[in-house]
Design a protein around this motif. Structure first.
Motif, PDB file in Angstrom:
ATOM      1  N   VAL A 138       0.941  -1.117  -0.233  1.00  0.00           N
ATOM      2  CA  VAL A 138      -0.574   0.349  -0.274  1.00  0.00           C
ATOM      3  C   VAL A 138       0.685   1.249  -0.605  1.00  0.00           C
ATOM      4  O   VAL A 138       0.766   2.272  -0.500  1.00  0.00           O
ATOM      5  CB  VAL A 138      -1.014  -0.107   0.883  1.00  0.00           C
ATOM      6  N   LEU A 159      -6.513   1.559   2.232  1.00  0.00           N
ATOM      7  CA  LEU A 159      -6.478   0.382   2.880  1.00  0.00           C
ATOM      8  C   LEU A 159      -7.497   1.160   4.094  1.00  0.00           C
ATOM      9  O   LEU A 159      -6.907   2.066   4.321  1.00  0.00           O
ATOM     10  CB  LEU A 159      -5.575  -0.253   3.139  1.00  0.00           C
ATOM     11  N   ILE A 179     -10.521  -1.800   0.645  1.00  0.00           N
ATOM     12  CA  ILE A 179      -8.923  -1.231  -0.517  1.00  0.00           C
ATOM     13  C   ILE A 179      -9.505  -0.961  -1.835  1.00  0.00           C
ATOM     14  O   ILE A 179     -10.615  -0.982  -2.399  1.00  0.00           O
ATOM     15  CB  ILE A 179      -8.561  -2.802  -1.020  1.00  0.00           C
ATOM     16  N   TYR A 216      -8.635   1.467  -4.914  1.00  0.00           N
ATOM     17  CA  TYR A 216      -6.752   1.282  -5.998  1.00  0.00           C
ATOM     18  C   TYR A 216      -7.803   2.223  -7.776  1.00  0.00           C
ATOM     19  O   TYR A 216      -8.831   2.580  -7.850  1.00  0.00           O
ATOM     20  CB  TYR A 216      -7.084  -0.350  -6.580  1.00  0.00           C
TER      21      TYR A 216
END
Length: 239
Positions: free
Chosen positions: A196, A203, A237, A239
């Motif tokens: 991360v 996160l 999570i 992204y």
């Protein structure tokens, strides 16, 4: 409409998408269809309603709600089912060109968190075994939740000196320690933290009464006590 749910055509109209889109979602695992005894695909009303809601809200609701298995394709009662769904996530991510270089790391992070849930609660699930695992490719979010023992209770088996939930999260993400004595392994969440910090991933990880937030290039772990108490672990999570 069948006795069990909506046909593929009815579902496409209900969600305002094409049948081809539904087929892609079925193949990728985003919205899996069920099959009748005769081999015809259909979608249950429950799965469609869950699909239309926020995946993190659903995961949160399951952790905080009554002890019952979620009526959703996102529920993985066993480790093997989790791994199967993880493969579908990988297939979906590898099609995104901007993630070409590091989508395997996203899959690895999800795998570590999910495997931790099964490994550390094996034979000790307080009520419902298994995890909630869902992903939304459009929103670029992945949610994982379990109703297990939580990080503090797990780590105190090998580190009885840990005082509270915040310290438990700090130890879990920064020290090599396993909640399954007498094992010496325990790099799982340290690996998650490393990935991360190096990639464009965010996160949020909650356990019991504490939450850790991590983003790329953050100087230190942001761990705080929270008012909501989660019986197990909950992760988002992005992204």
């Amino acid at each position: 409409m069948t006795n069990k749910g909506l046909t593929v055509g009815e579902t496409a109209k209900h969600l305002h998408v094409s049948i081809d889109t539904l087929r892609r979602w079925d193949k990728s695992g985003k919205l899996p269809a069920k099959k009748s005894d005769g081999g015809h695909r259909y979608y249950s009303q429950v799965d469609l309603e869950l699909f239309k809601k926020d995946i993190f809200a659903l995961a949160t609701g399951w952790v905080l709600g009554s002890a019952k298995e979620p009526e959703s394709a996102s529920y993985c009662p066993t480790s093997s089912e989790f791994k199967g769904r993880l493969s579908k996530l990988q297939s979906a991510l590898e099609k995104l060109q901007d993630l070409k270089e590091y989508y395997p790391l996203i899959v690895a992070v999800v795998g570590e968190i999910g495997n931790n849930s099964f490994d550390h609660n094996l034979g000790n699930w307080p009520d419902i075994s298994g995890i909630y695992f869902s992903f939304d490719i459009n929103k670029r979010q992945i949610a994982i939740a379990d109703r297990g023992q939580g990080v503090l209770r797990t780590l105190k088996k090998v580190r009885p000196d840990i005082r509270n939930d915040e310290e438990a999260l700090r130890v879990a993400f920064t020290e090599k320690i396993s909640g399954r004595a007498p094992e010496s392994r325990g790099n799982g969440l340290k690996f998650v933290l490393q990935v991360v910090l190096e990639r464009a991933i965010q996160l949020e990880f909650c356990s019991s009464g504490a939450k850790v937030s991590v983003t790329k290039d953050c100087k230190m772990l942001n761990i705080q006590r929270i008012d909501t108490y989660y019986s197990g672990c909950l992760a988002l999570i992005s992204y």
